[in-house]
Design an enzyme around this catalytic site. Structure first.
Site, mmCIF file in Angstrom:
data_model
loop_
_atom_site.group_PDB
_atom_site.id
_atom_site.type_symbol
_atom_site.label_atom_id
_atom_site.label_comp_id
_atom_site.label_asym_id
_atom_site.label_seq_id
_atom_site.Cartn_x
_atom_site.Cartn_y
_atom_site.Cartn_z
ATOM 1 N N SER A 1 49.608 21.328 78.968
ATOM 2 C CA SER A 1 49.813 22.606 79.697
ATOM 3 C C SER A 1 50.723 22.373 80.975
ATOM 4 O O SER A 1 51.657 23.323 81.331
ATOM 5 C CB SER A 1 48.507 23.133 80.147
ATOM 6 O OG SER A 1 47.781 21.969 81.157
ATOM 7 N N CYS A 2 50.721 21.250 81.325
ATOM 8 C CA CYS A 2 51.381 21.179 82.817
ATOM 9 C C CYS A 2 52.658 20.496 82.799
ATOM 10 O O CYS A 2 53.409 20.507 83.903
ATOM 11 C CB CYS A 2 50.575 20.720 83.887
ATOM 12 S SG CYS A 2 50.432 18.625 83.880
ATOM 13 N N GLY A 3 52.790 19.747 81.797
ATOM 14 C CA GLY A 3 54.293 18.926 81.786
ATOM 15 C C GLY A 3 54.037 17.541 82.656
ATOM 16 O O GLY A 3 52.898 17.135 82.845
ATOM 17 N N CYS B 1 52.966 15.541 85.688
ATOM 18 C CA CYS B 1 51.926 15.718 86.855
ATOM 19 C C CYS B 1 51.948 14.656 87.712
ATOM 20 O O CYS B 1 52.297 13.344 87.317
ATOM 21 C CB CYS B 1 50.544 16.062 86.323
ATOM 22 S SG CYS B 1 50.653 17.435 85.238
#
Length: 294
Positions: free
Chosen positions: A114-116, A118
């Site tokens: 979802s976030c790439g 991090c």
């Protein structure tokens, strides 16, 4: 190779009542990328095109700039509960003389679907400098061509048809021809697979191309485009404020809310031709396209 889709029994409830039926889900499995035998990153991805993903990730993290800087990539033995190789560990070998990244606590590479990427300690750490700045790219694309790209991308997403659960990314010519399309549970992985394929085919820098995204345009995805030299990024949903800021800094044309015959052009609108004129390639850059990339 791991499964791209997984079948699962579900209970379907609708106005006619409930019933048991099979459903198809997009597979999500971890991929550990090792660099010269040492763990570098773990990303949650849809299995498939893992070598492309690794190349694209290393390109957009400024570890490499061309495919010759990687001497090889191979799956390591990573047995699952049944004793079979899961193909979830990929070891990439850098060519002699290529410097490995500093994998410190301040710059950890754990990623999710979802976030790439991090955990980078500061904004300056993710504002990587591109070796292929797209600002001077003179490509122009007809507005009509841009509005056709979401459907062109969608029609090439084969796994999405059966799961409805994958992001898509596609690289297109200024006239709307698809060069490469990839799907993944992670939008950043889909982009890395596209850029990795282009890198392997010798297409980077990607002058005169359009990167089409099936979802929103985040800072990270615009940054990946900048590092590969992509001059135009289009998305069916909204960009973030930081994505628009970065696109402006890098001279990227950023299009959002691309739906039907309308769009919002947030930066560098001069590349979008509204008068129906023909799309144009940059001068002297015809050889820069990843021809044959599919």
């Amino acid at each position: 190779m791991g499964r791209i889709t997984v079948r699962r029994r579900v209970r379907r409830i609708d106005p006619n009542g409930g019933r048991e039926r099979p459903d198809t889900l997009a597979a999500e499995e971890p991929l550990e990328i090792r660099l010269n035998g040492k763990p570098l990153t773990v990303t949650m991805r849809t299995p498939g095109h893992d070598v492309e993903l690794a190349h694209g990730f290393l390109l957009t993290e400024s570890v490499i700039a061309d495919p010759g800087q990687i001497s090889g990539a191979r799956y390591c033995d990573s047995p699952g509960p049944d004793g079979r190789n899961t193909y979830n560990v990929l070891d990439v070998r850098l060519a002699p003389g290529v410097r490995a990244p500093d994998n410190s606590v301040e710059r950890n590479f754990y990623t999710t679907s979802s976030c790439g990427v991090c955990g980078k300690a500061a904004l300056d750490a993710v504002r990587l400098r591109s070796s292929h700045p797209p600002a001077a790219d003179p490509v122009r694309v007809r507005a009509e061509t841009v509005t056709e790209l979401p459907e062109a991308l969608r029609s090439a997403q084969r796994v999405f048809d059966s799961t409805g659960g994958l992001h898509g990314a596609g690289l297109f010519t200024p006239t709307g021809e698809a060069l490469v399309v990839r799907e993944d549970v992670g939008r950043h992985n889909a982009v890395d697979k596209v850029l990795g394929r282009a890198l392997l085919d010798g297409g980077v820098p990607l002058r005169g191309t359009v990167l089409m995204l099936s979802g929103r345009a985040s800072f990270e995805l615009v940054q990946k485009a900048a590092l590969a030299g992509v001059p135009l990024v289009a998305a069916v949903s909204a960009p973030s404020s930081l994505a628009a800021e970065l696109a402006e800094e890098q001279g990227i044309t950023l299009v959002g809310f691309l739906r039907g015959s309308s769009m919002n052009v947030y930066t560098a609108p001069e590349r979008i031709s509204e008068d129906g004129g023909a799309s144009e390639l940059p001068r002297d850059s015809s050889s820069d396209h990843p021809e044959g990339t599919r």
